[in-house]
Design an enzyme around this catalytic site. Structure first.
Site, PDB file in Angstrom:
ATOM      1  N   LYS A 141       0.856  -1.200   0.000  1.00  0.00           N
ATOM      2  CA  LYS A 141       0.000   0.000   0.000  1.00  0.00           C
ATOM      3  C   LYS A 141       0.886   1.241   0.000  1.00  0.00           C
ATOM      4  O   LYS A 141       1.710   1.430   0.898  1.00  0.00           O
ATOM      5  CB  LYS A 141      -0.902   0.012   1.233  1.00  0.00           C
ATOM      6  CG  LYS A 141      -2.165  -0.810   1.060  1.00  0.00           C
ATOM      7  CD  LYS A 141      -3.027  -0.768   2.300  1.00  0.00           C
ATOM      8  CE  LYS A 141      -3.823   0.502   2.414  1.00  0.00           C
ATOM      9  NZ  LYS A 141      -4.619   0.519   3.666  1.00  0.00           N
TER      10      LYS A 141
HETATM   11  C1  E4P Z   1      -7.841   2.048   3.390  1.00  0.00           C
HETATM   12  O1  E4P Z   1      -7.071   1.277   2.922  1.00  0.00           O
HETATM   13  C2  E4P Z   1      -7.800   2.588   4.731  1.00  0.00           C
HETATM   14  O2  E4P Z   1      -7.274   1.573   5.582  1.00  0.00           O
HETATM   15  C3  E4P Z   1      -9.098   2.943   5.342  1.00  0.00           C
HETATM   16  O3  E4P Z   1     -10.214   2.376   4.715  1.00  0.00           O
HETATM   17  C4  E4P Z   1      -9.235   4.315   5.852  1.00  0.00           C
HETATM   18  O4  E4P Z   1     -10.450   4.390   6.522  1.00  0.00           O
HETATM   19  P1  E4P Z   1     -10.787   5.427   7.671  1.00  0.00           P
HETATM   20  O5  E4P Z   1     -11.240   6.689   7.007  1.00  0.00           O
HETATM   21  O6  E4P Z   1     -11.884   4.761   8.433  1.00  0.00           O
HETATM   22  O7  E4P Z   1      -9.551   5.590   8.497  1.00  0.00           O
END
Ligand code: E4P
Length: 221
Positions: free
Chosen positions: A87
């Site tokens: 990522k």
């Molecule tokens: C995506 O890969 C992130 O881990 C995530 O969905 C971010 O979500 P949040 O806005 O709940 O932190």
């Protein structure tokens, strides 16, 4: 549409994998902090549960060369295979890192995506998934669902092999909308998964079937 679990909580992952058609797990530094476990401890625990399903691990470095080194280090340290997705946030350094990580033969999920153009550039750089943050967009007065829809359309229009992994969901309606708009995958929290399948009429239907059927279902099993 693929469903992934957006959590680093082992009990949640265990239950979700046990009950639902989950195809992988996504983590990020914040989710890791919530688990209160170090990366070296939590990733092997998650991998043991996952089998051959996908794992998406975020890099923390800021410079592209460091992101590449970090991605390689995790691949080797955790002995990860083709189910490993690095990522990478879509900063300028991140876009360069996407190209480098792909050239090094690893999969990439471009993360922290907030616009169609960030997604398009990440896809052109070689990302396998892009992750637009639906609820965070809604919270700044933008339309998260529309951004996802625009990205899906763009990838189709330009015949790009990149998939959209909708992320940051805080209600069932957001998931419902992106699934209708052709989103290829979503990553959801434990809470949202439970909300998705819950319906009072289902519970009532089951309770009524039980009451009606008990006197008549006479075969032991
Ligand atoms: C995506 O890969 C992130 O881990 C995530 O969905 C971010 O979500 P949040 O806005 O709940 O932190």
């Amino acid at each position: 549409m693929k469903y992934l679990a957006d959590t680093a909580n082992i009990d949640e992952i265990k239950e979700l994998l046990n009950y639902l058609p989950i195809e992988g797990v996504t983590t990020n530094p914040t989710l890791l902090a919530h688990s209160k476990k170090k990366l070296s401890q939590i990733i092997p625990e998650i991998l043991q549960l996952l089998g051959d399903k996908m794992i998406h691990i975020q890099v923390m470095s800021e410079k592209s060369e460091d992101m590449l080194r970090e991605a390689k280090r995790y691949r080797d340290y955790f002995q990860l295979n083709e189910k490993y997705f690095v990522k990478i946030p879509v900063t300028k350094e991140g876009i360069r890192a996407i190209k480098m990580v792909k050239e090094a033969g690893m999969n990439v999920t471009a993360t922290a995506v907030f616009t169609q153009q960030q997604a398009l550039i990440a896809a052109k750089a070689g990302a396998d998934f892009v992750a637009p943050y639906v609820n965070r967009l809604d919270n700044i007065g933008a339309q998260g669902v529309n951004v996802v829809s625009d990205i899906v359309k763009t990838f189709t229009l330009h015949s790009l092999p990149c998939n959209v992994l909708g992320a940051s969901f805080k209600n069932v309606n957001q998931v419902y909308q992106v699934s209708l708009n052709g989103c290829h995958a979503v990553t959801l929290s434990y809470e949202i998964f439970n909300l998705l399948i819950k319906h009072p009429m289902t519970d009532k239907g089951v309770a009524d079937f039980t009451k009606d059927g008990i006197p008549y279902y006479d075969i032991q099993f």
